[in-house]
Design a protein around this motif. Structure first.
Motif, short mmCIF file in Angstrom:
data_model
loop_
_atom_site.label_atom_id
_atom_site.label_comp_id
_atom_site.label_asym_id
_atom_site.label_seq_id
_atom_site.Cartn_x
_atom_site.Cartn_y
_atom_site.Cartn_z
N GLU A 193 -22.52 16.70 20.09
CA GLU A 193 -21.28 16.68 19.31
C GLU A 193 -20.10 16.22 20.16
OE1 GLU A 193 -21.13 20.67 17.77
OE2 GLU A 193 -22.64 20.24 16.24
N LEU A 194 -20.03 16.71 21.39
CA LEU A 194 -18.97 16.27 22.30
C LEU A 194 -19.11 14.79 22.63
CD1 LEU A 194 -18.50 19.18 24.86
CD2 LEU A 194 -16.78 18.24 23.32
N TYR A 195 -20.35 14.35 22.82
CA TYR A 195 -20.60 12.94 23.12
C TYR A 195 -20.08 12.06 21.98
CZ TYR A 195 -23.08 8.56 23.76
OH TYR A 195 -23.37 7.24 23.89
N ARG A 196 -20.36 12.45 20.75
CA ARG A 196 -19.88 11.66 19.60
C ARG A 196 -18.36 11.61 19.57
NH1 ARG A 196 -24.26 14.42 16.06
NH2 ARG A 196 -25.94 12.92 16.21
N LYS A 197 -17.73 12.74 19.89
CA LYS A 197 -16.27 12.78 19.94
C LYS A 197 -15.75 11.83 21.01
CE LYS A 197 -12.43 15.93 20.28
NZ LYS A 197 -11.98 17.31 20.27
N LEU A 198 -16.37 11.87 22.20
CA LEU A 198 -15.93 10.99 23.28
C LEU A 198 -16.16 9.53 22.93
CD1 LEU A 198 -17.09 12.86 26.50
CD2 LEU A 198 -14.84 12.82 25.44
N GLU A 199 -17.24 9.25 22.24
CA GLU A 199 -17.52 7.88 21.81
C GLU A 199 -16.40 7.39 20.89
OE1 GLU A 199 -21.75 5.83 20.92
OE2 GLU A 199 -21.22 7.50 19.60
N GLY A 200 -15.95 8.25 19.98
CA GLY A 200 -14.82 7.90 19.11
C GLY A 200 -13.55 7.69 19.89
N ASN A 201 -13.32 8.56 20.90
CA ASN A 201 -12.14 8.40 21.76
C ASN A 201 -12.16 7.06 22.47
OD1 ASN A 201 -12.27 11.87 22.77
ND2 ASN A 201 -10.98 10.98 21.20
N LEU A 202 -13.33 6.67 22.97
CA LEU A 202 -13.44 5.39 23.67
C LEU A 202 -13.13 4.22 22.74
CD1 LEU A 202 -16.55 5.88 25.96
CD2 LEU A 202 -14.17 5.63 26.66
N GLU A 203 -13.57 4.32 21.50
CA GLU A 203 -13.27 3.27 20.52
C GLU A 203 -11.75 3.18 20.30
OE1 GLU A 203 -15.14 0.89 19.12
OE2 GLU A 203 -16.76 1.63 20.40
N ASP A 204 -11.10 4.34 20.21
CA ASP A 204 -9.64 4.35 20.04
C ASP A 204 -8.95 3.72 21.24
OD1 ASP A 204 -10.02 5.68 17.64
OD2 ASP A 204 -9.52 7.67 18.45
N TYR A 205 -9.40 4.09 22.44
CA TYR A 205 -8.81 3.51 23.65
C TYR A 205 -9.04 2.00 23.70
CZ TYR A 205 -8.44 8.33 25.43
OH TYR A 205 -8.13 9.65 25.60
N ARG A 206 -10.23 1.57 23.33
CA ARG A 206 -10.55 0.15 23.33
C ARG A 206 -9.62 -0.61 22.37
NH1 ARG A 206 -15.88 0.30 22.32
NH2 ARG A 206 -16.35 0.36 24.53
N ALA A 207 -9.39 -0.04 21.20
CA ALA A 207 -8.51 -0.67 20.22
C ALA A 207 -7.09 -0.77 20.76
CB ALA A 207 -8.54 0.11 18.91
N LYS A 208 -6.62 0.28 21.44
CA LYS A 208 -5.28 0.26 22.02
C LYS A 208 -5.15 -0.82 23.09
CE LYS A 208 -4.30 5.09 21.08
NZ LYS A 208 -4.10 6.44 21.61
N VAL A 209 -6.17 -0.94 23.93
CA VAL A 209 -6.16 -1.95 24.98
C VAL A 209 -6.16 -3.35 24.36
CG1 VAL A 209 -7.51 -2.96 26.87
CG2 VAL A 209 -7.18 -0.49 26.75
N GLU A 210 -6.92 -3.54 23.32
CA GLU A 210 -6.96 -4.85 22.66
C GLU A 210 -5.60 -5.21 22.08
OE1 GLU A 210 -10.22 -4.78 19.87
OE2 GLU A 210 -11.71 -4.79 21.48
N ILE A 211 -4.90 -4.21 21.53
CA ILE A 211 -3.54 -4.46 21.01
C ILE A 211 -2.61 -4.86 22.14
CG2 ILE A 211 -1.53 -3.34 19.99
CD1 ILE A 211 -3.54 -1.70 18.27
N ILE A 212 -2.69 -4.13 23.25
CA ILE A 212 -1.85 -4.45 24.41
C ILE A 212 -2.14 -5.86 24.91
CG2 ILE A 212 -1.39 -3.87 26.83
CD1 ILE A 212 -1.91 -0.89 25.98
N ASP A 213 -3.44 -6.19 25.02
CA ASP A 213 -3.82 -7.51 25.50
C ASP A 213 -3.40 -8.62 24.55
OD1 ASP A 213 -4.92 -6.56 27.83
OD2 ASP A 213 -7.00 -6.64 27.13
N SER A 214 -3.40 -8.35 23.27
CA SER A 214 -3.03 -9.40 22.30
C SER A 214 -1.53 -9.67 22.30
CB SER A 214 -3.48 -9.01 20.89
OG SER A 214 -2.74 -7.92 20.40
N ASP A 215 -0.74 -8.73 22.81
CA ASP A 215 0.70 -8.91 22.88
C ASP A 215 1.13 -9.80 24.05
OD1 ASP A 215 1.09 -7.33 20.67
OD2 ASP A 215 1.57 -5.51 21.80
#
Length: 61
Positions: free
Chosen positions: A38-60
């Motif tokens: 369950e914690l692993y799934r939560k962390l996996e979701g967190n990583l997806e959120d972080y990845r999306a944030k980084v992609e937004i930063i990179d696209s700017d």
């Protein structure tokens, strides 16, 4: 309040160590595994959120 990514990662490590040390009690090992998964799934979701944030930063740039 939610724990940080790092705290949850460390918790998973601790749970896995407990599973390894607890070879005589299958029921407890399964419960520990479920908690770790369950914690692993939560962390996996967190990583997806972080990845999306980084992609937004990179696209700017």
């Amino acid at each position: 309040m939610d724990k940080s990514f790092e705290e949850n990662y460390k918790k998973i490590e601790n749970l896995l160590e407990e599973i390894e040390d607890n070879k005589d009690n299958l029921d407890k090992s399964v419960k520990l595994y479920k908690e770790a998964k369950e914690l692993y799934r939560k962390l996996e979701g967190n990583l997806e959120d972080y990845r999306a944030k980084v992609e937004i930063i990179d696209s700017d740039e």
